[in-house]
Design a protein around this motif. Structure first.
Motif, mmCIF file in Angstrom:
data_model
loop_
_atom_site.group_PDB
_atom_site.id
_atom_site.type_symbol
_atom_site.label_atom_id
_atom_site.label_comp_id
_atom_site.label_asym_id
_atom_site.label_seq_id
_atom_site.Cartn_x
_atom_site.Cartn_y
_atom_site.Cartn_z
ATOM 1 N N VAL A 1 -3.077 -37.770 60.728
ATOM 2 C CA VAL A 1 -3.531 -37.646 59.347
ATOM 3 C C VAL A 1 -4.620 -38.688 59.094
ATOM 4 N N VAL A 2 -5.703 -38.259 58.478
ATOM 5 C CA VAL A 2 -6.811 -39.162 58.158
ATOM 6 C C VAL A 2 -6.361 -40.140 57.080
ATOM 7 N N THR A 3 -6.586 -41.436 57.333
ATOM 8 C CA THR A 3 -6.175 -42.462 56.367
ATOM 9 C C THR A 3 -7.276 -42.785 55.374
ATOM 10 N N GLY A 4 -8.526 -42.732 55.850
ATOM 11 C CA GLY A 4 -9.639 -43.067 54.966
ATOM 12 C C GLY A 4 -9.804 -44.548 54.741
ATOM 13 N N ARG A 5 -9.093 -45.369 55.526
ATOM 14 C CA ARG A 5 -9.170 -46.812 55.334
ATOM 15 C C ARG A 5 -10.261 -47.457 56.170
ATOM 16 N N SER A 6 -11.186 -46.693 56.688
ATOM 17 C CA SER A 6 -12.172 -47.240 57.609
ATOM 18 C C SER A 6 -13.288 -48.005 56.920
ATOM 19 N N ASP A 7 -13.484 -47.794 55.609
ATOM 20 C CA ASP A 7 -14.495 -48.531 54.844
ATOM 21 C C ASP A 7 -15.863 -48.587 55.531
ATOM 22 N N GLY A 8 -16.354 -47.455 55.934
ATOM 23 C CA GLY A 8 -17.670 -47.404 56.563
ATOM 24 C C GLY A 8 -17.627 -47.620 58.060
ATOM 25 N N HIS A 9 -16.499 -48.063 58.554
ATOM 26 C CA HIS A 9 -16.364 -48.316 59.985
ATOM 27 C C HIS A 9 -16.583 -47.041 60.790
ATOM 28 N N ALA A 10 -16.095 -45.936 60.276
ATOM 29 C CA ALA A 10 -16.218 -44.670 61.003
ATOM 30 C C ALA A 10 -17.683 -44.303 61.214
ATOM 31 N N ARG A 11 -18.475 -44.458 60.193
ATOM 32 C CA ARG A 11 -19.905 -44.131 60.331
ATOM 33 C C ARG A 11 -20.586 -45.054 61.330
ATOM 34 N N LEU A 12 -20.292 -46.340 61.246
ATOM 35 C CA LEU A 12 -20.889 -47.287 62.190
ATOM 36 C C LEU A 12 -20.439 -46.996 63.620
ATOM 37 N N ALA A 13 -19.174 -46.675 63.796
ATOM 38 C CA ALA A 13 -18.669 -46.365 65.135
ATOM 39 C C ALA A 13 -19.337 -45.112 65.694
ATOM 40 N N ALA A 14 -19.541 -44.115 64.854
ATOM 41 C CA ALA A 14 -20.204 -42.881 65.296
ATOM 42 C C ALA A 14 -21.653 -43.156 65.676
ATOM 43 N N LEU A 15 -22.334 -43.940 64.863
ATOM 44 C CA LEU A 15 -23.720 -44.281 65.166
ATOM 45 C C LEU A 15 -23.815 -45.125 66.436
ATOM 46 N N ALA A 16 -22.879 -46.048 66.610
ATOM 47 C CA ALA A 16 -22.870 -46.883 67.816
ATOM 48 C C ALA A 16 -22.640 -46.026 69.060
ATOM 49 N N ALA A 17 -21.734 -45.061 68.958
ATOM 50 C CA ALA A 17 -21.474 -44.171 70.093
ATOM 51 C C ALA A 17 -22.719 -43.371 70.445
ATOM 52 N N LEU B 1 -14.227 -34.501 56.447
ATOM 53 C CA LEU B 1 -12.823 -34.894 56.485
ATOM 54 C C LEU B 1 -12.600 -35.912 55.389
ATOM 55 N N LYS B 2 -11.449 -35.842 54.769
ATOM 56 C CA LYS B 2 -11.118 -36.755 53.677
ATOM 57 C C LYS B 2 -9.723 -37.334 53.918
ATOM 58 N N PRO B 3 -9.419 -38.464 53.274
ATOM 59 C CA PRO B 3 -8.078 -39.038 53.409
ATOM 60 C C PRO B 3 -7.006 -37.997 53.071
ATOM 61 N N GLY B 4 -5.995 -37.947 53.913
ATOM 62 C CA GLY B 4 -4.902 -36.990 53.717
ATOM 63 C C GLY B 4 -5.062 -35.721 54.533
ATOM 64 N N ALA C 1 -15.560 -39.449 68.429
ATOM 65 C CA ALA C 1 -16.843 -39.484 67.720
ATOM 66 C C ALA C 1 -16.975 -38.294 66.772
ATOM 67 N N SER C 2 -16.433 -37.146 67.161
ATOM 68 C CA SER C 2 -16.471 -35.968 66.289
ATOM 69 C C SER C 2 -15.710 -36.228 64.996
ATOM 70 N N VAL C 3 -14.568 -36.899 65.113
ATOM 71 C CA VAL C 3 -13.773 -37.208 63.918
ATOM 72 C C VAL C 3 -14.510 -38.236 63.059
ATOM 73 N N ARG C 4 -15.062 -39.267 63.701
ATOM 74 C CA ARG C 4 -15.806 -40.284 62.945
ATOM 75 C C ARG C 4 -16.976 -39.659 62.188
ATOM 76 N N ARG C 5 -17.686 -38.783 62.886
ATOM 77 C CA ARG C 5 -18.845 -38.119 62.280
ATOM 78 C C ARG C 5 -18.413 -37.265 61.088
ATOM 79 N N ARG D 1 -5.587 -39.754 73.911
ATOM 80 C CA ARG D 1 -6.331 -41.012 74.029
ATOM 81 C C ARG D 1 -7.328 -41.153 72.878
ATOM 82 N N ALA D 2 -8.002 -40.067 72.538
ATOM 83 C CA ALA D 2 -8.932 -40.086 71.404
ATOM 84 C C ALA D 2 -8.192 -40.407 70.113
ATOM 85 N N TYR D 3 -7.062 -39.749 69.903
ATOM 86 C CA TYR D 3 -6.265 -39.999 68.702
ATOM 87 C C TYR D 3 -5.764 -41.447 68.678
ATOM 88 N N GLY D 4 -5.388 -41.974 69.842
ATOM 89 C CA GLY D 4 -4.950 -43.372 69.914
ATOM 90 C C GLY D 4 -6.065 -44.331 69.551
#
Length: 116
Positions: free
Chosen positions: A75-91, A30-33, A19-23, A55-58
């Motif tokens: 390495v951050v891919t940046g391919r989450s397309d908003g998924h990261a924010r939604l996952a953080a909010l859901a958590a 955090l940015k891609p790369g 969740a820390s990474v998603r946030r 486990r978190a990284y997995g």
């Protein structure tokens, strides 16, 4: 600090790390790369087991948020397309519902009511 965990939280430690990474990604800290710390280094910094970090990284890898490479690390891919924010909010929503004593079925009902 990029990574935060709360030992008194009911959320599993690996999910708090993820969740820390998603946030951080949703807040553009955090940015891609960008590279994440090595699992051993982060485990030592947070005073948690290295397997918890792995486990978190997995989990983040499975969500497409990071790429795990030998000798290059996470390495951050940046391919989450908003998924990261939604996952953080859901958590955060799940953690809050646990604190309030709201079960999963009731939470789903609340979300569905607000979705319409």
């Amino acid at each position: 600090m990029l990574f935060r965990i709360d030992p008194s939280s009911t959320a599993p430690l690996y999910e708090q790390v993820a969740a820390s990474v998603r946030r951080a990604l949703s807040e553009e800290r955090l940015k891609p790369g960008d590279s994440l710390p090595a699992a051993r280094e982060l485990a030592k910094l947070l005073d948690i087991n290295v397997h918890t970090v792995l486990r978190a990284y997995g989990t983040l890898r499975d969500e497409g948020i990071i790429d795990l490479r030998r000798r290059r690390g996470a390495v951050v891919t940046g391919r989450s397309d908003g998924h990261a924010r939604l996952a953080a909010l859901a958590a955060e929503l799940v953690a809050e519902s646990r604190r309030a004593g709201v079960g999963v079925e009731e939470l789903v009902t609340i979300v569905r009511r607000n979705f319409s």
